[in-house]
Structures are given as structure tokens and as C-alpha cells.
Design an enzyme around this catalytic site. Structure first.
Site, short mmCIF file in Angstrom:
data_model
loop_
_atom_site.label_atom_id
_atom_site.label_comp_id
_atom_site.label_asym_id
_atom_site.label_seq_id
_atom_site.Cartn_x
_atom_site.Cartn_y
_atom_site.Cartn_z
N ARG A 60 0.84 -1.21 0.00
CA ARG A 60 0.00 0.00 0.00
C ARG A 60 0.87 1.25 0.00
O ARG A 60 0.48 2.31 -0.46
CB ARG A 60 -0.97 0.00 1.19
CG ARG A 60 -1.89 1.22 1.21
CD ARG A 60 -3.18 1.00 2.00
NE ARG A 60 -2.95 0.40 3.30
CZ ARG A 60 -2.45 1.05 4.36
NH1 ARG A 60 -2.12 2.32 4.27
NH2 ARG A 60 -2.28 0.42 5.50
N TYR A 113 -16.80 14.08 -15.86
CA TYR A 113 -17.24 12.72 -15.59
C TYR A 113 -18.22 12.78 -14.41
O TYR A 113 -17.91 13.39 -13.37
CB TYR A 113 -15.99 11.89 -15.24
CG TYR A 113 -16.26 10.43 -15.08
CD1 TYR A 113 -16.59 9.63 -16.17
CD2 TYR A 113 -16.17 9.82 -13.83
CE1 TYR A 113 -16.84 8.29 -16.02
CE2 TYR A 113 -16.40 8.47 -13.68
CZ TYR A 113 -16.75 7.72 -14.78
OH TYR A 113 -16.98 6.38 -14.62
N ASP A 185 -8.06 16.63 -15.75
CA ASP A 185 -8.34 15.22 -16.06
C ASP A 185 -8.02 15.05 -17.54
O ASP A 185 -8.73 15.55 -18.41
CB ASP A 185 -9.81 14.92 -15.76
CG ASP A 185 -10.18 13.45 -16.02
OD1 ASP A 185 -9.52 12.81 -16.85
OD2 ASP A 185 -11.15 12.97 -15.40
N LYS A 210 -9.01 3.74 -19.42
CA LYS A 210 -9.33 4.14 -20.79
C LYS A 210 -8.11 3.99 -21.71
O LYS A 210 -7.60 2.91 -21.84
CB LYS A 210 -9.90 5.56 -20.78
CG LYS A 210 -10.89 5.82 -19.62
CD LYS A 210 -12.16 5.00 -19.72
CE LYS A 210 -13.02 5.00 -18.45
NZ LYS A 210 -13.36 6.31 -17.92
C1 LIG Z 1 -13.81 6.81 -16.63
C2 LIG Z 1 -13.42 8.16 -16.25
C3 LIG Z 1 -13.11 8.50 -14.92
C4 LIG Z 1 -13.23 7.51 -13.78
O1 LIG Z 1 -12.34 6.46 -13.94
P1 LIG Z 1 -12.54 4.98 -13.34
O2 LIG Z 1 -11.31 4.30 -13.76
O3 LIG Z 1 -13.81 4.43 -13.93
O4 LIG Z 1 -12.66 5.12 -11.86
C5 LIG Z 1 -12.70 9.78 -14.65
N1 LIG Z 1 -12.61 10.71 -15.63
C6 LIG Z 1 -12.91 10.42 -16.91
C7 LIG Z 1 -12.79 11.49 -17.94
C8 LIG Z 1 -13.33 9.14 -17.26
O5 LIG Z 1 -13.63 8.88 -18.54
#
Ligand SMILES: *Cc1c(COP(=O)(O)O)cnc(C)c1O
Length: 409
Positions: A60, A113, A185, A210
Site C-alpha cells: 500500500r 465525468y 483530467d 481508458k
Molecule cells: C472513466 C473516467 C473516470 C473515472 O475512472 P474509473 O477508472 O472508472 O474510476 C474519470 N474521468 C474520466 C474522464 C473518465 O472517462
């Protein structure tokens, strides 16, 4: 004197952080699937806990496989330190908890998101954190939203599902003038297309679920910053909240990242052609893709991104029914949420992710009835186009048969 040239992005994807294993020379980074690490002596254990020895203690708190991935993505983002997390949301919540507290204020894109907004608006609000959501592609709205207690400006660009582009450098200036941090992000672009730290952002985050992993088989996240102070604050929070990535998960992302640049370019090439063709299709009212001249921030996208990505939003003239029919008619495109995988993923927010909002709330958020979000994959372009056009023909035919006057106008 020999000049030290920076490696290209494809080289970084394959080699950054991924050195042959010191023990046996393994070319693939080993998976250290161990929760804890043995100390050679009490003195070594003590030194590790005091920080005098930077060896591993407990997963961790840090793990060699995870560290390789952190080094890799940090280098891809143009330098700094990385912090891998168990999901994209663990990265989002870590930034919130590290930089916001009772009495603090967050300014965020309204096209973020969903859970990133819900977390601040519903959960952090219980701890005295205020938040305001504005169209961050409009700098006046960002400036107006700033308050004396604003600590973080949070951007997602391109936005979801609107694909609106926010000016990272300008927002960094606004945030810094107000004594706030800029968090970006960068999930939709990946570091191949956009490097927010170079544009003045303080922290970049990813859902590695992603593009970075890219194979729709892992949920993971990443934080990157060039500031040792900010990294220290985020690391402390993550370690205490326990949102640590698993070593095997980290290894899978390392494997996916090797082809990141190739995948991003291949998908973008198809997306550009599809977007241009979709604009001419009679069943389609409009198309949003940063690479199209019709995109309201096309010029900004061109200057701030090194490519336009592979997310396309388009509006069907036939509304909700047309959206449903398109979803049921595609055969190659996979009907699923998420994005950035090798396979093309399609979804219809009005009948799926945003159905529970009701038509009025959707309209207010800019989620129109016929809006379709397409994450273009790397299938053979002709197959992808044929699949979409076959499905669009069904939509067109059904609408004509039912006498829907909106279609074909
Ligand atoms: C999917 C996504 C998230 C969240 O990610 P997870 O891996 O599902 O927790 C945050 N920001 C964007 C732009 C996303 O597409």
C-alpha cells in the site's frame, strides 16, 4: 558536446520506467505480487520506516511494479512524479481530499465525468467543501466563479460528452492568480495528445481504465505532478485512504501502455474520417469532433493538443427513438459505456447513462435526445464505417416509414 535529445513518445511508451529486471534481466517488468517486503535486519526495517533507506516495506506504501508504471506515465506527461491508483475515481478523490478542506471552494467544468461532480457536490459538501460548475470553455465563466476561498480549478478537456475544449494555459493563469491549483483530467487525450503540465497545470490525472491501458480489461488511475510538495500531500492521502493499485493491475497497464501511441494515432485516423463523413449523413443533425472545422474551439484544440483524439459525439435527427434503434442496429461497435479501448464503443446517453435524469434535466446539461457518443477503436476502418452506415440506414428507413418529419430534413 553531445546533445541529449528527448526520446519520442513511442520510445517513452516502451522504455520509460521499464528497465530490464536487475535480478535476472527480465525484459518485461516483473510482477511483484507481494503485499509485504522482508527486511534483512531490524536495523534495515528501522531505516526503511525512518526514510533513511528507500527500500520497499508494504505494497500500500509502494511496490516495484507500480513504481515502474508511475515512472513511465510521469515521463509521458513530460516529467515529474506519478502516483498510481486503484481507479480513475481514486485519483479524483485523492486530489479532492489532498487540496480541499472545510471552507474551501472548488471550481469545476460542468462537462466532467459524472461521479467526479457527484463526489464533490454530494459527499465533500457534507464536510464543508463548496463547489461551482461552469462551462470552462468560457473563460469569463471561470473568472466569475472564482471566490476568495477557491483552492482548486478542475478541468476536463475535451469535456464529456460535449467535447468542449477548455484553454488549459489561460485557466492555469486564472487559478494561480487566485492562489488556487489547476487540476486537469487528461483521460480523453492521454499524454500522447495533450500534456497539461507543460501548459501550466499543477496536477494531471487519468482514468488509466481508458486509453493508457486501452484493452478494456483493467480499472486503474494515475496522478502526475512536478511539485514534490503536492505529490507528498497526494501520496499521504492515497496511502491512508487505501486507494492503492494492485501490482498485477499495474503490470497490465504497463503492457497496454507500450502500444499507446500506436493505438491513439490509429484510432484518431479513423475518427477524423468518420467524423467528416458523419457530418454529411442525412440522419445526422450535427457532429462534435475537435478535428472538424465546425467545432467551436477547433483552433484552440489545434494549438493545445497534438492530435484530435478518437471521441466523437453526434446528434441523430430522430431523437431518442433513433438513438435506441442505432444502438440495436450496430453489430461491430460494442454497445457499452467506457472509452479508449481497442474496440469501438458506442452509447446513447438519453436512453442509458442519463435516462434517469429525465428529459428536462438532460436538456439543461446539453445532453440532447439523439446524442450518440462513439469511442472509435482500431478495427479496420472500412468495417467500422460499414457497420455504422448500415445502422444509420436502419435509422433513416425506420424514421421514413413512421413518417418522422424530423428525419431527412
Ligand atoms: C472513466 C473516467 C473516470 C473515472 O475512472 P474509473 O477508472 O472508472 O474510476 C474519470 N474521468 C474520466 C474522464 C473518465 O472517462
Amino acid at each position: 558536446m553531445k546533445e541529449q535529445k528527448k526520446p519520442g513518445v513511442d520510445t517513452q511508451c516502451i522504455h520509460a520506467g521499464q528497465h530490464p529486471d536487475k535480478l535476472f534481466g527480465g525484459v518485461s517488468v516483473p510482477i511483484y505480487q507481494s503485499s509485504t517486503f522482508a527486511f534483512e535486519s531490524a536495523a534495515v526495517g528501522a531505516a526503511r520506516f525512518s526514510g533513511a533507506d528507500d527500500g520497499y516495506k508494504y505494497t500500500r506504501l509502494g511496490n516495484p511494479t507500480t513504481a515502474a508504471l508511475e515512472e513511465c506515465v510521469a515521463e509521458l506527461e513530460g516529467g515529474g512524479k506519478g502516483l498510481a491508483t486503484a481507479s480513475g475515481m481514486a485519483a479524483v478523490s485523492t486530489t479532492y481530499l489532498a487540496f480541499l478542506g472545510a471552507g474551501a471552494h472548488l471550481v469545476s467544468s460542468d462537462a466532467v465525468y459524472g461521479p467526479s461532480r457527484t463526489l464533490a457536490e454530494k459527499e465533500l459538501a457534507r464536510f464543508g467543501v463548496e463547489s461551482t460548475y461552469v462551462d470552462t470553455s468560457n473563460l469569463d465563466q471561470v473568472k466569475k466563479a472564482i471566490r476568495p476561498n477557491t483552492k482548486v480549478v478542475y478541468l476536463e478537456t475535451p469535456g464529456n460528452p460535449t467535447l468542449a475544449i477548455s484553454d488549459i494555459a489561460a485557466c492555469a493563469k486564472i487559478a494561480h492568480n487566485a492562489g488556487a491549483l489547476l487540476v486537469v483530467d487528461n483521460t480523453f487525450c492521454s499524454p500522447v495528445l495533450q500534456r497539461p503540465l507543460d501548459l501550466g497545470a499543477d496536477v494531471v490525472l487519468h482514468s488509466m481504465t481508458k486509453y493508457l491501458n486501452g484493452h478494456s480489461d483493467v480499472v486503474a488511475g494515475m496522478l502526475v505532478t512536478r511539485s514534490a510538495d503536492l505529490m507528498g500531500r497526494m501520496r499521504r492521502v492515497l496511502v491512508q485512504v487505501g486507494g492503492t493499485i494492485d501490482p498485477h493491475q499495474a503490470w497490465l497497464v504497463l503492457r497496454g501502455v507500450k502500444t499507446l501511441a500506436l493505438r491513439v494515432r490509429a484510432a484518431e485516423e479513423s475518427a477524423m474520417k468518420l467524423a467528416a463523413d458523419l457530418e454529411k449523413h442525412p440522419a445526422v443533425a450535427w457532429v462534435r469532433y475537435p478535428g472538424l472545422k465546425s467545432h467551436p474551439q477547433h483552433a484552440l484544440a489545434k494549438s493545445q493538443m497534438s492530435g484530435f483524439g478518437s471521441m466523437i459525439s453526434f446528434e441523430l435527427k430522430g431523437g431518442v427513438e433513433a438513438g435506441r434503434l442505432l444502438m440495436d442496429s450496430v453489430k461491430l461497435c460494442v454497445l457499452a459505456v467506457s472509452l479508449g479501448g481497442v474496440e469501438s464503443l458506442i452509447q446513447h446517453p438519453a436512453s442509458m447513462t442519463h435516462a434517469s435524469m429525465g428529459p428536462e434535466a438532460r436538456r439543461a446539461a446539453g445532453i440532447t435526445d439523439g446524442l450518440v457518443r462513439l469511442s472509435v477503436g482500431i478495427e479496420t476502418y472500412e468495417d467500422l464505417r460499414a457497420d455504422l452506415w448500415n445502422a444509420l440506414d436502419q435509422v433513416g428507413t425506420a424514421a421514413t416509414a413512421s413518417g418522422n418529419a424530423q428525419v431527412g430534413v
